[in-house]
Design an enzyme around this catalytic site. Structure first.
Site, PDB file in Angstrom:
ATOM      1  CG  ASN A  95      34.707  51.187  21.841  1.00 49.89           C
ATOM      2  OD1 ASN A  95      34.770  51.266  20.621  1.00 49.89           O
ATOM      3  ND2 ASN A  95      34.367  50.071  22.469  1.00 49.89           N
TER       4      ASN A  95
ATOM      5  N   GLY B 242      37.597  41.875  33.050  1.00 49.90           N
ATOM      6  CA  GLY B 242      38.175  40.849  32.173  1.00 49.90           C
ATOM      7  C   GLY B 242      39.402  41.380  31.443  1.00 49.90           C
ATOM      8  CG  ASP B 243      39.033  44.682  28.836  1.00 44.10           C
ATOM      9  OD1 ASP B 243      38.908  43.691  28.102  1.00 44.10           O
ATOM     10  OD2 ASP B 243      38.288  45.683  28.773  1.00 44.10           O
TER      11      ASP B 243
HETATM   12  O1  RIB Z   1      35.623  45.274  28.282  1.00 44.81           O
HETATM   13  C1  RIB Z   1      35.068  46.535  28.571  1.00 44.81           C
HETATM   14  C2  RIB Z   1      34.973  47.348  27.305  1.00 44.81           C
HETATM   15  O2  RIB Z   1      34.050  46.738  26.454  1.00 44.81           O
HETATM   16  C3  RIB Z   1      34.465  48.751  27.519  1.00 44.81           C
HETATM   17  O3  RIB Z   1      35.486  49.680  27.796  1.00 44.81           O
HETATM   18  C4  RIB Z   1      33.707  49.041  26.248  1.00 44.81           C
HETATM   19  O4  RIB Z   1      34.288  50.014  25.438  1.00 44.81           O
HETATM   20  C5  RIB Z   1      33.582  47.696  25.536  1.00 44.81           C
HETATM   21  O5  RIB Z   1      34.403  47.610  24.442  1.00 44.81           O
END
Ligand code: RIB
Length: 317
Positions: free
Chosen positions: A16, A256-257
């Site tokens: 995104n 979380g990522d």
């Molecule tokens: O996990 C965070 C992400 O969630 C953001 O970067 C946003 O693009 C959504 O996809």
């Protein structure tokens, strides 16, 4: 690199452009609030996890779909700058690159509205074309911002290649057992774990019940990030509770990522489970100290430095 494979981690996931505004509070429906900070940056869970894993020391490829627009190119350029292999990012001339409108309040609450754009056009066939990156990775990491068919195909190819697969149940949804059986690791926060398992996660006992359900369906390791209760990592009967690390957090977007990328990196490197989890907790905590998902993705040296300082302190064991 592990096992002579070409990549440590291949991520299959969403891309995104994040448009983020911070303000005193989130607007209630029908109202407007004047904010104070705006940033535009590449985001999406696939992009964040790929960039985070690369910053943490892994050799990473990303399988994703972006539009033919300038924002799609900016996503690719950002990944190249972080050292991510972008050969399997497809460009779709007819679709927009995904957009995430993110609002963050000073106290940390946030809400995100997403236009998926090209993310929803990632097909099973795209994943097959990217088979070299999937079968050539030690670990494949996916989330659920792209169609389930693409994730299922990544699971099939991973299993055929004898590699491992980790899945972030984000955004939350239920999943077919066929996929859960293939997972070496599955991760979710309270809401994601509840949607997947049906167990309402409110404390350590319910987090454990949710994690046990994930394992009973075939996942080898279950991670439930249970807010104030801490983060649970469960492998069989091996239960590790990672205490919540409190830093001066300004924004949890991308935390979380970061956790997923960090635990993936540590497991590929063969770290023991508890230390891998602590590395991930520290990385995620660091990610909350900077406004913006992309801007907050920490580098390996910073995570190791903080991890060492916590190792020296009895109160965070
Ligand atoms: O996990 C965070 C992400 O969630 C953001 O970067 C946003 O693009 C959504 O996809």
């Amino acid at each position: 690199m592990t096992d002579g494979r070409q990549w440590d981690i291949t991520v299959v996931g969403g891309a995104n452009t994040d448009y983020m505004v911070r303000g005193p509070e989130l607007p209630a429906p029908g109202t407007s609030v004047v904010g104070d900070v705006f940033i535009e940056a590449p985001g999406g869970k696939g992009v964040n996890q790929a960039a985070a894993a690369a910053r943490l020391g892994s050799h990473v490829a990303l399988v994703a779909r972006v539009g033919g627009d300038a924002r799609g190119q900016a996503v690719i350029d950002g990944l190249v700058a972080d050292g991510v292999d972008t050969r399997f990012i497809y460009r779709d001339p007819d679709l927009i690159t995904g957009v995430a409108l993110i609002q963050v309040a000073h106290r940390g609450e946030k809400q995100i509205l997403i236009a998926p754009g090209a993310n929803h056009a990632l097909t099973l066939q795209d994943v097959r074309v990217a088979a070299p990156a999937i079968t050539g990775a030690a670990l494949v990491v996916a989330q659920l911002e792209v169609p389930l068919d693409a994730v299922l195909e990544a699971g099939r190819l991973t299993q055929e290649a004898g590699a491992q697969m980790a899945l972030d149940v984000s955004p939350p949804r239920t999943l077919p057992r066929e996929l859960l059986r293939r997972l070496d690791l599955v991760r979710g926060n309270t809401r994601e774990a509840e949607t997947l398992t049906g167990v309402r996660v409110t404390d350590r006992a319910s987090a454990r019940a949710a994690a046990e359900r994930m394992i009973s369906w075939g996942a080898r390791i279950a991670v439930v990030q249970a807010g104030d209760a801490g983060d649970l990592v469960l492998r069989g009967e091996d239960e590790v509770w990672l205490p919540r690390i409190l830093l001066e957090g300004v924004d949890a977007t991308g935390a979380g990522d970061t956790f997923m990328a960090a635990i993936a990196t540590a497991l590929v490197e063969g770290w023991p489970l508890e230390r891998a989890g602590r590395f991930a907790s520290v990385a995620a905590a660091l990610a909350t100290t900077v406004f913006g998902a992309r801007a907050g993705l920490p580098r390996r040296a910073a995570v190791l430095e903080l991890l060492d300082s916590f190792d020296a302190r009895a109160d965070v064991r």
